[in-house]
Design a protein around this motif. Structure first.
Motif, PDB file in Angstrom:
ATOM      1  N   LYS A 126       0.845  -1.192   0.000  1.00  0.00           N
ATOM      2  CA  LYS A 126       0.000   0.000   0.000  1.00  0.00           C
ATOM      3  C   LYS A 126       0.882   1.244   0.000  1.00  0.00           C
ATOM      4  N   LEU A 128       0.860   5.104   0.845  1.00  0.00           N
ATOM      5  CA  LEU A 128       0.072   6.019   1.671  1.00  0.00           C
ATOM      6  C   LEU A 128       0.518   7.458   1.441  1.00  0.00           C
ATOM      7  N   ASP A 129      -0.457   8.374   1.400  1.00  0.00           N
ATOM      8  CA  ASP A 129      -0.107   9.789   1.267  1.00  0.00           C
ATOM      9  C   ASP A 129       0.187  10.382   2.641  1.00  0.00           C
ATOM     10  N   SER A 131      -1.539  11.978   4.673  1.00  0.00           N
ATOM     11  CA  SER A 131      -2.602  11.834   5.671  1.00  0.00           C
ATOM     12  C   SER A 131      -2.784  10.388   6.117  1.00  0.00           C
ATOM     13  N   THR A 133      -3.694   7.967   4.041  1.00  0.00           N
ATOM     14  CA  THR A 133      -4.689   7.331   3.175  1.00  0.00           C
ATOM     15  C   THR A 133      -3.999   6.524   2.079  1.00  0.00           C
ATOM     16  N   VAL A 135      -3.431   5.366  -1.405  1.00  0.00           N
ATOM     17  CA  VAL A 135      -3.777   5.869  -2.739  1.00  0.00           C
ATOM     18  C   VAL A 135      -3.541   4.813  -3.810  1.00  0.00           C
ATOM     19  N   GLU A 155      -2.809   5.705  -9.244  1.00  0.00           N
ATOM     20  CA  GLU A 155      -3.708   5.639  -8.100  1.00  0.00           C
ATOM     21  C   GLU A 155      -4.875   4.718  -8.422  1.00  0.00           C
TER      22      GLU A 155
END
Length: 227
Positions: A126, A128-129, A131, A133, A135, A155
């Motif tokens: 995964k 993650l950005d 925050s 989350t 993507v 994405e």
């Protein structure tokens, strides 16, 4: 913010020692003045006990020696720090591999590596950005050992990732359904040096990396053009 390498550390250490020695000299001059005055005005029939003055002279000499030793030690420490800073500056422009999950997404790619301690039956990667989350999600290689993962900014829901820093999460399970802990490594180019914390930290697109976490260094490739 990337700070410049501090080249005044040795001067600062020497100045502190010089200040201490000047104060000792002033105190010693005062002591000699008092001693001379007392000797000039002593009662010839009851002369002063010189043992105390001798002991104080010895103490002054000992303090002076300690100040000199302290100055030498401060200079050595400052020189070591200066050498460390200069050495860290040499990484600028190089691509490094370091222990950590945060990597920069620049020029259309972000690069990681992950290490599985044993074979897995499933591996989910995964991205993650900032925050936290996810993507982008995809399956990863499941065999034990080192695997690389190059992300092109795609994405799962969206038109493409914006430049910035992202983290990689690796969820791996073995044949018994138990979690495997994967070691995550990030790859990026050193763009600067941060000295604000005292320890030289390499800046990889704003991600601060300690040299103690480095796992590999690759010098920039030199392109030779035909004249």
């Amino acid at each position: 913010m990337v700070d410049a390498v501090d080249v005044n550390a040795l001067t600062g250490a020497s100045t502190k020692a010089q200040t201490s020695k000047l104060k000792l000299t002033d105190d010693f001059d005062t002591f000699l003045t008092l001693l001379t005055t007392q000797l000039q005005n002593q009662d010839p029939l009851e002369p002063l006990d010189t043992n105390q003055f001798t002991q104080q002279l010895v103490e002054f000499a000992s303090v002076e020696q300690l100040i000199d030793q302290s100055a030498s030690l401060e200079d050595l420490i400052a020189l070591q720090e200066e050498t460390t800073q200069i050495g860290a500056a040499g990484y600028i422009g190089n691509t490094i591999e370091y222990d950590g999950s945060a990597a920069p997404f620049v020029d259309g790619e972000a690069n990681w590596a992950y290490v599985l301690p044993s074979d897995a039956t499933s591996v989910e990667l995964k991205v993650l950005d900032s925050s936290g989350t996810a993507v982008f999600t995809t399956d990863g290689a499941t065999s034990a050992g080192v695997h690389t993962f190059n992300w092109d900014g795609s994405e799962n829901f969206g038109s493409g990732a914006a430049p910035g820093n992202y983290q990689l999460s690796v969820v791996a399970k073995n044949s018994e359904g138990k979690d495997l802990t994967a070691e995550i490594r990030s790859i990026g180019k050193v763009t600067g040096l941060d000295l604000s914390s005292g320890e030289p930290l390499l800046s990889v697109n704003g991600i601060l990396v300690s040299t103690s976490t480095l796992l590999g260094v690759e010098a920039p490739k030199t392109t030779i053009s035909d004249s």
